[in-house]
Scaffold this active site. Structure first.
Site, mmCIF file in Angstrom:
data_model
loop_
_atom_site.group_PDB
_atom_site.id
_atom_site.type_symbol
_atom_site.label_atom_id
_atom_site.label_comp_id
_atom_site.label_asym_id
_atom_site.label_seq_id
_atom_site.Cartn_x
_atom_site.Cartn_y
_atom_site.Cartn_z
ATOM 1 N N TRP A 155 -2.559 7.501 2.296
ATOM 2 C CA TRP A 155 -1.680 8.353 1.476
ATOM 3 C C TRP A 155 -2.406 9.538 0.857
ATOM 4 O O TRP A 155 -1.769 10.445 0.344
ATOM 5 C CB TRP A 155 -1.038 7.506 0.356
ATOM 6 C CG TRP A 155 -2.062 6.690 -0.398
ATOM 7 C CD1 TRP A 155 -2.381 5.386 -0.171
ATOM 8 C CD2 TRP A 155 -2.920 7.125 -1.453
ATOM 9 N NE1 TRP A 155 -3.379 4.983 -1.015
ATOM 10 C CE2 TRP A 155 -3.733 6.035 -1.811
ATOM 11 C CE3 TRP A 155 -3.085 8.332 -2.140
ATOM 12 C CZ2 TRP A 155 -4.706 6.110 -2.824
ATOM 13 C CZ3 TRP A 155 -4.053 8.419 -3.137
ATOM 14 C CH2 TRP A 155 -4.845 7.313 -3.468
ATOM 15 N N ASN A 156 -3.739 9.538 0.823
ATOM 16 C CA ASN A 156 -4.405 10.569 0.007
ATOM 17 C C ASN A 156 -4.390 11.961 0.631
ATOM 18 O O ASN A 156 -4.453 12.959 -0.071
ATOM 19 C CB ASN A 156 -5.814 10.138 -0.399
ATOM 20 C CG ASN A 156 -6.715 9.872 0.768
ATOM 21 O OD1 ASN A 156 -6.269 9.811 1.910
ATOM 22 N ND2 ASN A 156 -7.996 9.700 0.510
ATOM 23 N N LYS A 179 1.851 5.212 12.153
ATOM 24 C CA LYS A 179 2.357 4.465 10.997
ATOM 25 C C LYS A 179 1.740 5.074 9.742
ATOM 26 O O LYS A 179 0.555 4.891 9.483
ATOM 27 C CB LYS A 179 1.982 2.983 11.064
ATOM 28 C CG LYS A 179 2.738 2.191 10.004
ATOM 29 C CD LYS A 179 1.999 0.993 9.455
ATOM 30 C CE LYS A 179 1.046 1.324 8.349
ATOM 31 N NZ LYS A 179 1.669 1.832 7.106
ATOM 32 N N PRO A 180 2.525 5.823 8.970
ATOM 33 C CA PRO A 180 1.961 6.428 7.760
ATOM 34 C C PRO A 180 1.860 5.405 6.638
ATOM 35 O O PRO A 180 2.441 4.318 6.725
ATOM 36 C CB PRO A 180 2.991 7.509 7.418
ATOM 37 C CG PRO A 180 4.289 6.938 7.898
ATOM 38 C CD PRO A 180 3.969 6.085 9.106
ATOM 39 N N ALA A 181 1.170 5.773 5.568
ATOM 40 C CA ALA A 181 1.070 4.880 4.406
ATOM 41 C C ALA A 181 2.442 4.722 3.759
ATOM 42 O O ALA A 181 3.266 5.632 3.810
ATOM 43 C CB ALA A 181 0.080 5.462 3.408
ATOM 44 N N GLY A 232 -8.505 4.458 6.260
ATOM 45 C CA GLY A 232 -8.075 3.633 5.130
ATOM 46 C C GLY A 232 -9.250 2.843 4.577
ATOM 47 O O GLY A 232 -10.405 3.249 4.728
ATOM 48 N N SER A 233 -8.923 1.722 3.977
ATOM 49 C CA SER A 233 -9.961 0.947 3.288
ATOM 50 C C SER A 233 -10.852 0.193 4.282
ATOM 51 O O SER A 233 -10.433 -0.138 5.397
ATOM 52 C CB SER A 233 -9.296 -0.061 2.348
ATOM 53 O OG SER A 233 -8.506 -0.951 3.103
ATOM 54 N N GLU A 254 -12.101 5.321 10.069
ATOM 55 C CA GLU A 254 -12.570 6.201 8.996
ATOM 56 C C GLU A 254 -12.342 5.429 7.714
ATOM 57 O O GLU A 254 -11.212 5.330 7.251
ATOM 58 C CB GLU A 254 -11.693 7.461 9.054
ATOM 59 C CG GLU A 254 -12.165 8.584 8.233
ATOM 60 C CD GLU A 254 -13.434 9.114 8.803
ATOM 61 O OE1 GLU A 254 -14.445 8.939 8.117
ATOM 62 O OE2 GLU A 254 -13.428 9.661 9.912
ATOM 63 N N LEU A 255 -13.410 4.850 7.145
ATOM 64 C CA LEU A 255 -13.222 3.875 6.056
ATOM 65 C C LEU A 255 -13.711 4.410 4.707
ATOM 66 O O LEU A 255 -13.803 5.604 4.521
ATOM 67 C CB LEU A 255 -13.899 2.560 6.453
ATOM 68 C CG LEU A 255 -13.492 2.038 7.838
ATOM 69 C CD1 LEU A 255 -14.258 0.777 8.202
ATOM 70 C CD2 LEU A 255 -11.988 1.789 7.924
ATOM 71 N N CYS A 288 -12.026 9.735 0.061
ATOM 72 C CA CYS A 288 -13.164 8.881 0.422
ATOM 73 C C CYS A 288 -14.485 9.647 0.409
ATOM 74 O O CYS A 288 -15.542 9.044 0.478
ATOM 75 C CB CYS A 288 -12.915 8.217 1.771
ATOM 76 S SG CYS A 288 -12.447 9.399 3.021
ATOM 77 N N GLU A 387 -16.264 1.641 -4.803
ATOM 78 C CA GLU A 387 -15.509 2.885 -4.741
ATOM 79 C C GLU A 387 -14.490 2.937 -5.888
ATOM 80 O O GLU A 387 -13.676 2.028 -6.037
ATOM 81 C CB GLU A 387 -14.793 2.937 -3.380
ATOM 82 C CG GLU A 387 -14.324 4.301 -2.994
ATOM 83 C CD GLU A 387 -13.754 4.348 -1.562
ATOM 84 O OE1 GLU A 387 -13.389 3.292 -1.011
ATOM 85 O OE2 GLU A 387 -13.681 5.452 -1.014
#
Ligand code: ADP
Length: 483
Positions: A155-156, A179-181, A232-233, A254-255, A288, A387
């Site tokens: 979402w960011n 699939k978006p947030a 994401g996370s 991409e975490l 991130c 984080e």
């Protein structure tokens, strides 16, 4: 306050060129600046995801065979539509995730730049010829699109995290299911509208919103999905790696990150302060690659802390749609509580709050946190290893280069790191010693479409952007020809 037109008839899944899913259960999209529901969108699951994968698989047969120039033209057209409708798209972003409007406008440009860059790269997917193994043998290496891509985005950066995947995927000749947030489906739906109007053929781009676990599982278990790309996370990324085993998916991740900023005693302090403000507080600290911890060399420590505090005191918190706001709301209450927990932990272990240090819970769905500086921080405080994803800057003193490199690298993450020094000798050594995929030397805003963004260690696998960013969407095949 807002004159944004939310086109409810297109708050749906986009599958095979059709807006569908109006009969499904829905979930609420919430404006985090006031907690109000702004839209209801489909809560899709396995059936809708499988349908989208099937559409993408069918479309792949023809899209993968189009000329690169044709694919480039479509991508450029989508980018143009993003620019033409910048204000509308930016407002949707601010409404659903809270970032200040100026940042949303900047994101539209940034997001479109990935489509523009990969429209160009589409024409440069080169193979090669290799010397044969005998006089009567020739070897040719060709690059071909991997197939159907599944993209899971956060979402960011509701637009850019989609285009960073969509651009290279389509340029390479792949088709995609996105699939978006849950927090930011409306930006994704608007992008689908642009794809539709720009003439992206049906089934090439698809979108499903809904149950993350079920959609993720449907992606991972379907052998027609050849590539999964996720931002994401780290926790969800690890889960996807495990799930990817059964069908041996090509996977890019991409975490999370935990970016250090190091300020040496020969730094240009004014430049360092500007960099720290820009990287730490943009998007309310919710990126991130935002600076998560700051190390300042002893003899410039006080000077930096006071100049930085002065700059932070100018930042305005509020609704991102209001003029002059620098810091919007936290994405949700859980995000707010994590920030608050990190600050309280640091204070209980001896950190001093220089400015900020608290927030405001307007209601269950709208929480703001003040831009905060903590000084006299130590490595034992949770904020120096977990984080934070919020507008808090913890500052720790250091003495030597060796010591600070150890501090900086002592983390499972390896996404981005920043340092300020005017010395080329020192900077070169530091740059080479940092175990990070992205290093900003006198630059705290390193992201751009032409550079390969990505992390080492538990921050991810693969790179997005640059010439590297299209590789994950290509397979390598060689042809050995007997004469
Ligand atoms: P954040 O904490 O920033 O929200 P997440 O990793 O939870 O990060 O979310 C990033 C994306 O991953 C979102 O689109 C979210 O819906 C999705 N997601 C969350 N859980 C899963 C899961 N089990 N499988 C697949 N995707 C998931």
């Amino acid at each position: 306050m807002s004159n944004v037109q939310l086109s409810a008839e297109k708050h749906l899944n986009f599958i095979n060129g059709e807006w569908t899913g109006g009969n499904l259960k829905t979930f609420d999209v919430i404006n985090p600046a006031n907690g109000k529901v702004i839209a209801k969108v489909p809560y899709s699951g396995k059936a809708e995801t499988d349908e989208a994968i099937e559409a993408a698989h069918t479309a792949f047969q023809s899209w993968s065979k189009t000329a690169a120039t044709e694919r480039a033209q479509v991508l450029r057209k989508v980018a143009e539509m993003m620019h033409e409708n910048k204000e509308e798209l930016a407002k949707i972003m601010t409404l659903e995730m809270g970032k200040p409007l100026a940042e949303s406008r900047g994101e539209v440009n940034y997001a479109a730049s990935f489509l523009e860059w990969y429209a160009e790269e589409a024409r440069r997917v080169y193979g090669r010829t290799v010397p044969g193994k005998s006089a009567n043998n020739r070897i040719q290496v060709v690059k071909q699109p991997v197939g159907v891509v599944a993209a899971i985005t956060p979402w960011n950066f509701p637009a850019a995290m989609i285009t960073r995947k969509l651009g290279p995927a389509l340029a390479a000749g792949c088709t995609i299911v996105i699939k978006p947030a849950e927090s930011t489906p409306l930006t994704a739906m608007k992008l689908m509208e642009f794809c539709e109007e720009a003439g992206v053929p049906k089934g090439v781009v698809n979108l499903v919103t809904g149950n993350p676990g079920e959609i993720g599982e449907a992606f991972m278990s379907n052998p027609k999905v050849r590539k999964v790309t996720f931002t994401g996370s780290t926790a969800v990324g690890k889960h996807l790696i495990r799930q990817s085993a059964d069908t041996v998916k090509n996977i890019s991740l991409e975490l999370g990150g935990h970016a250090p900023l190091i300020i040496f005693d020969d730094a240009d302090i004014e430049k360092a302060v500007q960099g720290a403000i820009a990287s730490k507080y943009r998007n309310a600290g919710q990126t991130c690659i935002c600076i998560n911890r700051i190390y300042v060399q002893t003899n410039v420590y006080d000077k930096f802390v006071s100049a930085f505090t002065e700059a932070v005191s100018q930042l305005k918190v509020g609704n991102g749609l209001d003029e002059g706001v620098d810091i919007g709301p936290m994405i949700n209450k859980a995000g707010y509580e994590k920030v608050d927990k990190h600050v309280q932990d640091a204070v209980s272990k001896g950190a001093e709050v220089v400015i900020g240090g608290q927030g405001e819970v307007v209601n269950e769905n709208a929480c703001f946190y003040q831009p905060t500086i903590l000084k006299d921080v130590t490595s034992e405080m949770v904020i120096m290893s977990e984080e934070t994803f919020g507008p808090v800057a913890p500052i720790q003193k250091f003495e030597t280069e060796e010591e600070v490199i150890e501090f900086a690298n002592n983390t499972p993450y390896g996404l981005s790191a920043y340092f300020y020094t005017e010395s080329v000798t020192r900077g070169t050594k530091i740059m080479e010693s940092l175990d990070y995929g992205i290093v900003g030397w006198n630059d705290a805003l390193p992201s751009t479409a032409q550079a390969p963004f990505g992390g080492m260690k538990e921050s991810g696998i693969g790179r997005e952007g640059g010439i590297e960013g299209i590789e994950p969407y290509l397979e390598t095949k060689y042809v050995s020809l007997g004469l």
